[in-house]
Design a protein around this motif. Structure first.
Motif, PDB file in Angstrom:
ATOM      1  N   ASN A 121      50.112  88.848  24.426  1.00  0.00           N
ATOM      2  CA  ASN A 121      49.490  89.542  23.304  1.00  0.00           C
ATOM      3  C   ASN A 121      50.177  90.843  22.925  1.00  0.00           C
ATOM      4  O   ASN A 121      49.687  91.582  22.066  1.00  0.00           O
ATOM      5  N   TYR A 159      43.000  96.726  29.748  1.00  0.00           N
ATOM      6  CA  TYR A 159      41.926  95.856  29.248  1.00  0.00           C
ATOM      7  C   TYR A 159      42.396  94.471  28.843  1.00  0.00           C
ATOM      8  O   TYR A 159      41.589  93.552  28.744  1.00  0.00           O
ATOM      9  N   GLU A 160      43.674  94.286  28.639  1.00  0.00           N
ATOM     10  CA  GLU A 160      44.187  92.993  28.179  1.00  0.00           C
ATOM     11  C   GLU A 160      44.386  92.053  29.360  1.00  0.00           C
ATOM     12  O   GLU A 160      45.022  92.415  30.346  1.00  0.00           O
ATOM     13  N   THR A 161      43.836  90.835  29.246  1.00  0.00           N
ATOM     14  CA  THR A 161      43.966  89.877  30.346  1.00  0.00           C
ATOM     15  C   THR A 161      45.343  89.211  30.384  1.00  0.00           C
ATOM     16  O   THR A 161      45.772  88.769  31.446  1.00  0.00           O
ATOM     17  N   ASN A 162      46.021  89.141  29.244  1.00  0.00           N
ATOM     18  CA  ASN A 162      47.355  88.533  29.195  1.00  0.00           C
ATOM     19  C   ASN A 162      48.261  89.405  28.326  1.00  0.00           C
ATOM     20  O   ASN A 162      48.589  89.038  27.199  1.00  0.00           O
ATOM     21  N   PRO A 163      48.683  90.559  28.838  1.00  0.00           N
ATOM     22  CA  PRO A 163      49.446  91.485  28.010  1.00  0.00           C
ATOM     23  C   PRO A 163      50.775  90.929  27.506  1.00  0.00           C
ATOM     24  O   PRO A 163      51.172  91.218  26.382  1.00  0.00           O
TER      25      PRO A 163
END
Length: 108
Positions: free
Chosen positions: A72, A65-69
């Motif tokens: 983040n 679900y994270e666009t920039n793991p």
């Protein structure tokens, strides 16, 4: 299990958080499996396996679900560590309190 669900739901509602009853149904299903595995593999091994499985699943979900793991990751890890710490403390406190209540009832 029904009493646990009512107790857990009530405790979380007093903190301003109403959890879906299906949360406790899923939790109880995992605990049932863990108890079965504990008879074969031992409690310590199953405890470690549960933690590892949770880390794998949560990492998979985060990447999904994270666009920039990469950017983040640290915030996610800190959030999850804090969340686990709070859950662990709540459950240890509940068990200590319940064991004290049982011990005190036997002494009355």
């Amino acid at each position: 299990m029904t009493d646990d669900n009512a107790t857990n739901t009530q405790a979380n509602e007093t903190e301003g958080v109403a959890l879906d009853p299906q949360f406790f149904t899923a939790t109880n299903a995992y605990l049932e499996l863990a108890n079965q595995q504990g008879q074969t593999f031992g409690m310590k091994r199953v405890s470690a396996a549960i933690l590892y499985a949770a880390a794998r699943y949560n990492s998979h979900a985060f990447i999904g679900y994270e666009t920039n793991p990469a950017a983040n990751k640290e915030a996610f890890v800190e959030y999850m560590l804090d969340l686990y710490r709070r859950m662990l403390e709540e459950n240890v406190d509940n068990l200590i309190e319940n064991n004290q209540a049982v011990a005190n009832a036997g002494q009355a």
